[in-house]
Motif scaffolding. Structure first.
Motif: not given
Length: 479
Positions: A85-103
């Motif tokens: 949770f941070y004011p500049d993160l509008p969804k209150a989550y970031q779309i990223s990658q966790f256990d299956k990164p591309l590289c």
């Protein structure tokens, strides 16, 4: 105990903004410098009911970066939600990658005085950037600009293989040059296109267990990163030596005071409560897709350096410096082809151009003139229109106000004096004023000739043809 008894362990998380025209999950533009909140839409502002659609170019660029850094490429990947949770993160989550990164499982070789060192890469994954907070010092409030929200990033995570600020600088410069060469990011650190989170810990030499690490976030200059590592390593050693304890925390580096300050406790992966994003499908890559990207990779810096050693006969040191930046390398190649004098172009880049870049803390991509203008400068010296000393003045003008070098020398009246009668007049004047130098030359002191030529150049404000000066001084002195 002194610092010599300790080993510094450093790992980096480098964020590079990708040079796509649109954001990662919507069609908003990614151009830098727009008026606040003018490059936004319901998707990147996280309005209820909106759904993201993955930008295919983001995947291509990430795979390209992975192949260029010797990574394995995942055929089956996915996007995850990273919750904070941070004011500049509008969804209150970031779309990223966790256990299956591309590289994953890549490496980069860096050149150190003791030889090459391999720095492991844990992973490269894609994610979206957050917005930006603008603090109003006058009003006391904070404003949110969401233009950057949703701009595509790749995060390049190194293994904790780095052991000094010098190794970190070499690693970052090599990584930056690779990303520039493959054209997936403009790497403009001053605009935040390339920034690093720096993890630092220390342990006594001989120990195998890592110490507690601290993290310095969003650092975007080589100078600041080097200073911050040096300070933080020494701070941790001092705390341990005084019987204190290092806490896992996120720090802020203050460039003015040259110190780190605690911001908050450092989060671990479980704190982010990762889970697969239900609005995005899995990323499945075919062998053909990966092979096509591999075949599209341009010549990389290491390969180009080897070619320069063979084709242009550059020294190892010069070839390394020039190929360290795509912009310097392209400037060298193009100006060499136009002027037909690669040796002179090389000399200008490694000496005067590099000096000005260092003095002004300017990056090669910010050089204001092009290869045609540099080539013209070289040709003006080669054909005797100007001297090398005047050439240095022209180069400074090109940095200040880039334009045709011929126009510069016409405006400034810098055209070289090659008229023999005019130069003879200057030679006679200098000889009459310096009888001691004549006596020194007659006594076998060759440096006297250099002094006389220097005085003549000073007299003509650098415009006299140095070859003619040398010739005429020798004629007069020997007669």
């Amino acid at each position: 105990m002194t610092r010599n008894y300790y080993e510094v362990i450093i790992g980096l998380e480098v964020h590079a903004e990708l040079s796509t025209k649109t954001k990662i999950f919507c069609s908003c533009k990614t151009a830098f410098g727009g008026a606040p909140n003018t490059q936004t839409c319901p998707i990147c502002m996280a309005m209820p009911g909106t759904l993201p659609v993955l930008n295919e170019k983001v995947v291509e660029y990430a795979v390209k970066a992975g192949l260029a850094t010797n990574c394995k490429i995942s055929r089956d990947s996915k996007n995850d939600r990273k919750n904070y949770f941070y004011p500049d993160l509008p969804k209150a989550y970031q779309i990223s990658q966790f256990d299956k990164p591309l590289c994953y499982e890549g490496y980069i070789d860096i050149d150190m005085p003791e030889g090459k060192k391999k720095i492991g890469l844990t992973r490269i994954h894609i994610e979206e950037d957050s917005g930006k907070l603008n603090h109003d010092d006058l009003g006391g409030g904070t404003l949110v600009d969401l233009n950057r929200a949703g701009v595509p990033l790749i995060e390049i995570v190194s293994e904790p293989d780095l052991r000094s600020a010098e190794e970190v600088e070499q690693y970052l410069r090599k990584l930056k040059s690779i990303l520039e060469y493959i054209e997936v990011s403009d790497c403009k650190m001053q605009e935040g296109s390339l920034r690093a989170d720096v993890n630092v810990s220390v342990r006594k030499k001989g120990e195998t267990k890592f110490g507690t690490r601290t993290e310095m976030k969003n650092m975007n200059s080589f100078r600041s990163i080097i200073r911050a590592i040096e300070y933080e390593a020494q701070r941790q050693i001092d705390v341990i030596e005084d019987g204190g304890q290092i806490y896992q925390e996120t720090l802020r580096w203050d460039d003015v005071s040259g110190k780190t300050f605690s911001m908050r406790e450092k989060e671990d992966a479980q704190d982010y409560r990762y889970f697969p994003d239900p609005d995005l499908v899995a990323i499945k890559l075919s062998e053909e897709y990966i092979e096509n990207i591999k075949n599209s990779l341009p010549e990389l810096p290491e390969s180009r350096k080897k070619r320069y050693l063979e084709e242009y006969k550059l020294s190892e040191k010069d070839a390394k410096l020039i190929t360290s930046s795509k912009y310097l390398s392209n400037l060298f190649e193009e100006a060499s082809k136009i002027s037909g004098n690669s040796k002179a172009v090389n000399n200008w880049i490694i000496s005067d151009i590099s000096r000005i870049l260092n003095e002004t803390e300017t990056e090669p991509n910010e050089i204001p003139f092009d290869s045609k203008q540099l080539a013209k400068l070289v040709m003006l010296i080669d054909n005797g229109t100007i001297s090398s000393s005047i050439g240095k003045k022209v180069l400074e003008e090109l940095f200040e106000n880039p334009r045709d070098p011929e126009k510069i020398i016409e405006e400034k009246g810098w055209i070289q004096i090659s008229d023999e009668s005019a130069i003879k007049e200057v030679v006679n004047k200098i000889l009459e004023a310096n009888p001691q130098s004549i006596a020194d030359y007659k006594a076998g002191k060759d440096r006297a000739l250099g002094f006389l030529v220097g005085q003549a150049m000073k007299e003509t404000k650098g415009k006299a043809n140095p070859q003619l000066l040398n010739k005429m001084f020798l004629e007069q002195l020997n007669n």
